[in-house]
Design a protein around this motif. Structure first.
Motif, PDB file in Angstrom:
ATOM      1  N   HIS A  43       0.853  -1.190   0.000  1.00  0.00           N
ATOM      2  CA  HIS A  43       0.000   0.000   0.000  1.00  0.00           C
ATOM      3  C   HIS A  43       0.885   1.235   0.000  1.00  0.00           C
ATOM      4  O   HIS A  43       1.888   1.293   0.711  1.00  0.00           O
ATOM      5  N   ILE A  44       0.532   2.204  -0.819  1.00  0.00           N
ATOM      6  CA  ILE A  44       1.281   3.454  -0.856  1.00  0.00           C
ATOM      7  C   ILE A  44       0.307   4.620  -0.767  1.00  0.00           C
ATOM      8  O   ILE A  44      -0.789   4.581  -1.349  1.00  0.00           O
ATOM      9  N   ARG A  45       0.716   5.618  -0.004  1.00  0.00           N
ATOM     10  CA  ARG A  45      -0.099   6.820   0.145  1.00  0.00           C
ATOM     11  C   ARG A  45       0.806   8.039  -0.027  1.00  0.00           C
ATOM     12  O   ARG A  45       1.853   8.133   0.624  1.00  0.00           O
ATOM     13  N   ARG A  46       0.426   8.925  -0.914  1.00  0.00           N
ATOM     14  CA  ARG A  46       1.222  10.124  -1.156  1.00  0.00           C
ATOM     15  C   ARG A  46       0.319  11.357  -1.075  1.00  0.00           C
ATOM     16  O   ARG A  46      -0.815  11.336  -1.573  1.00  0.00           O
ATOM     17  N   HIS A  87      -3.297  10.815  -3.144  1.00  0.00           N
ATOM     18  CA  HIS A  87      -3.763   9.581  -3.759  1.00  0.00           C
ATOM     19  C   HIS A  87      -3.153   8.402  -3.021  1.00  0.00           C
ATOM     20  O   HIS A  87      -2.117   8.525  -2.357  1.00  0.00           O
ATOM     21  N   GLN A  88      -3.790   7.247  -3.145  1.00  0.00           N
ATOM     22  CA  GLN A  88      -3.262   6.033  -2.546  1.00  0.00           C
ATOM     23  C   GLN A  88      -3.794   4.819  -3.294  1.00  0.00           C
ATOM     24  O   GLN A  88      -4.860   4.866  -3.916  1.00  0.00           O
ATOM     25  N   TYR A  89      -3.029   3.735  -3.244  1.00  0.00           N
ATOM     26  CA  TYR A  89      -3.481   2.499  -3.863  1.00  0.00           C
ATOM     27  C   TYR A  89      -2.729   1.317  -3.257  1.00  0.00           C
ATOM     28  O   TYR A  89      -1.631   1.465  -2.706  1.00  0.00           O
TER      29      TYR A  89
END
Length: 282
Positions: A43-46, A87-89
């Motif tokens: 999971h990445i969140r920026r 955004h995150q995915y």
């Protein structure tokens, strides 16, 4: 380069590109490109990552949050994100994606037009040409091939135009056989390509293939092939010191004389004159 990111398989790779000042001014250009195999739980969140992102989901599913909305992208779908905004995915399952961070003068206009019509998760009716362009960009970096910025800008434009075309359930902008033929010519213009070979690949008669190709592109197949060769030669004349003869051979012409004659017919000046004009304008 091998990714060291947590929960990204070491079998993944990515590449970084620094565009020239001219590319930043004129073209769509890549910044980061790669193919990642994501392990379960990635999971990445920026809050911000100065670029736009295209992902093609090769396998699995991924949950995306962007612009205050949540989406689920599945195998065979594209994700388009404005990474200037939060955004995150990620996913609790393994998934794979080919991805491209890009930018350029028209990037935001493309993003706004596509996302306003179709959202951030897209499934084009004929994705083959888009996937081809994604793979071509990645292959250029993976094989350490010279990056020709107008050419790579064209690949990005092809992807965005494909996402902007009518989606599944609506009529496509061009027959898939013609899209495939255009992609084939763009990849093989350095080779000797016959009309018969193109028609056979498209499963059409010579007559119907030529007629359909001209209707959809505005060029006969031969004109499109010559245009691709001349366009490549123009860039090489401006950006390299390679001899004119070698440029002719490397772009698919069988002799220096045929290259010079064809180039002057299409451009209005000889290759040498064109190179001199470009140098004088530098």
């Amino acid at each position: 380069m091998q990714s060291l990111e947590e929960k990204v398989s070491p079998r993944s790779d990515y590449y970084v590109y620094v565009p020239t000042a001219l590319a930043r001014k004129l073209y769509l250009y890549p910044l980061h490109v790669g193919y990642f195999i994501y392990e379960p739980g990635y999971h990445i969140r920026r809050d911000r990552f100065d670029s736009f992102l295209i992902m093609y989901i090769v396998h699995g599913t991924v949950d995306v949050i962007a612009c205050g909305s949540a989406y689920r992208a599945r195998e065979g779908e594209f994700v388009l994100l404005d990474c200037y905004r939060p955004h995150q995915y990620g996913s609790q399952e393994e998934w794979e994606a080919s991805w491209l961070h890009f930018d350029g003068p028209l990037a935001r206009e493309y993003y706004q037009e596509i996302s306003s019509q179709y959202g951030n998760v897209l499934r084009p009716e004929n994705p083959k040409a888009l996937i081809h362009s994604m793979n071509k960009i990645c292959s250029l970096f993976r094989t350490a091939s010279p990056v020709i910025e107008p050419e790579i800008s064209g690949y990005i434009t092809n992807i965005l135009d494909g996402l902007l075309a009518p989606s599944a359930g609506r009529s496509s902008a061009q027959p898939s056989s013609i899209i495939d033929s255009v992609a084939y010519i763009n990849d093989h213009f350095q080779e000797q390509i016959s009309l018969k070979h193109l028609a056979e690949k498209a499963n059409l008669s010579l007559y119907h293939f030529t007629r359909s190709f001209a209707k959809e592109t505005g060029f006969t197949p031969h004109q499109y092939l010559i245009n691709a060769r001349v366009s490549a030669a123009k860039f090489m004349l401006k950006s390299s010191e390679m001899p004119v003869k070698d440029i002719g051979y490397s772009t698919g012409f069988h002799s220096e004389s045929s290259f010079c004659t064809t180039f002057k017919k299409w451009v209005g000046v000889t290759p040498t004159q064109y190179r001199g004009d470009a140098a004088n304008q530098a």
